[in-house]
Design an enzyme around this catalytic site. Structure first.
Site, PDB file in Angstrom:
ATOM      1  CE  LYS A 149      -5.947  -7.084  -1.313  1.00  0.00           C
ATOM      2  NZ  LYS A 149      -6.953  -6.921  -0.175  1.00  0.00           N
ATOM      3  CE  LYS A 174      -4.271  -2.010   1.509  1.00  0.00           C
ATOM      4  NZ  LYS A 174      -5.061  -2.404   2.356  1.00  0.00           N
ATOM      5  CE  LYS A 221     -13.462  -2.565   1.530  1.00  0.00           C
ATOM      6  NZ  LYS A 221     -12.107  -2.528   2.385  1.00  0.00           N
TER       7      LYS A 221
END
Ligand code: AQP
Length: 330
Positions: A196, A113, A199
């Protein structure tokens, strides 16, 4: 009574990955009266992406509505909002002192991230996220934490922190177990099956959102990337088809082997159309319930949160008092 804790972060609209990897099981699990279930909305964790305040409120309420739509609605299961139970923040600060930089440096989600966020997004909150997740779990003496594959490492760190604390101060925390289902624990992006489904992608063409209407779902699946060759089959050289077969297998309840046989000699087109129909068929009734709860005038979300807040606060405050006592905090 044994306890189970898990959560859904309000960082964006819930994806089919969240549903298949985690939430799909939560309704059924929470119907088990032998365990107490806590499904919370970690809105403090969402601050790591600095969301627009109005949007954060909407996504937080929407996450509750999805939990209700998935069937988490029983006397012995609780939905609550993390920010409404201040013990989460307080225990995080305490546990920061029982976690090393080396441990946090090993967290792959942070690397992933922070890498995507650029230097502006390399926030202390993001780095410390796994410690707050440990607090989220340990406050409730949860024995079981049902998560997708991506969160397993965080639950393992939680185990280490709990064990370290228990060794120093005597039994304080229950050491939890992550439970990751075999099939569908990591649903991949339809446009890039090496990453992956998430959202928070700016481009959501490879992510199916539970909020997507039928036409959008169909378009995303029909446009999904495929692999070389034409066989509908799994394999190391078939990441896109493997991912789509897993989705079909989990949602349709058929084994991958049966599906490979069923589609032998048939093209990608027919397979994708069947997959799109199945996904629409699965999501449509959930969306209907979600949308009803989100309508103005529905007090279902507020009453669910009130019911959850009461029980969560009772347990979390008692645990925090015990921890403070052990540490000599007046
Ligand atoms: N792609 C996925 N496949 C299977 N399970 C998944 N989960 C998330 N993505 C997948 C599981 O869903 C639960 C809730 O996830 P979360 O909201 O706590 O955050 P996350 O794991 O960081 O999920 P996202 O969608 O990728 O959120 P953002 O974009 O904010 O980072 C968890 O049990 C998770 O394992």
């Amino acid at each position: 009574m044994k306890r189970v804790v898990s959560g859904i972060k309000p960082t964006g609209d819930v994806t089919l990955g969240n549903y298949i990897g985690a939430m799909r099981r939560w309704g059924e699990m929470s119907a088990n009266p032998e365990k107490e279930h806590f499904f919370f909305v970690p809105n403090l964790h969402a601050l790591t992406v600095r969301p627009d305040p109005a949007e954060l409120k909407r996504m937080s309420r929407s996450a509750v509505a999805w939990l209700l739509a998935c069937g988490v609605d029983h006397d012995h299961s609780y939905i609550f909002m993390q920010s409404q139970v201040p013990a989460h923040s307080e225990l995080t600060w305490i546990l920061n002192n029982y976690t090393t930089l080396g441990e946090l440096n090993r967290m792959t989600q942070f690397k992933d991230k922070a890498g995507r966020a650029g230097s502006e997004g390399q926030l202390v909150g993001l780095y410390d996220y796994p410690v707050m997740m440990a607090a989220d779990i340990l406050l409730y003496d949860a024995e079981e934490v049902p998560v997708g594959e991506d969160q397993k490492q965080h639950v393992e760190l939680t185990r280490d922190i709990a064990t370290r604390f228990n060794n120093l101060y005597g039994d304080t925390f229950v050491v939890p177990q992550p439970t990751v289902q075999k099939e569908g624990a990591r649903i991949m992006n339809l446009q890039d099956p090496t990453k992956k489904m998430s959202k928070r992608d700016l481009d959501d063409s490879g992510n199916i959102l539970l909020d997507d209407d039928e036409k959008t779902i169909e378009k995303k699946i029909l446009k999904a990337v495929t692999d070389s060759g034409s066989a509908v089959a799994t394999g190391a050289d078939k990441p896109a088809l493997t991912n789509m077969l897993v989705i079909m297998s989990v949602l349709g309840g058929k084994s991958i082997e049966d599906l490979e046989l069923q589609y032998a000699g048939r093209g990608y087109g027919e397979f994708k159309q069947d997959l799109a129909d199945l996904v629409v068929h699965t999501i449509k009734p959930l969306r209907k319930v979600h949308d009803q709860y989100m309508k103005e005038g529905s007090d279902k979300i507020d009453s669910a949160l009130k019911h959850g807040w009461w029980r969560a606060s009772e347990l979390a405050n008692a645990k925090l008092t015990r921890v403070k006592d052990k540490l000599g905090l007046l």
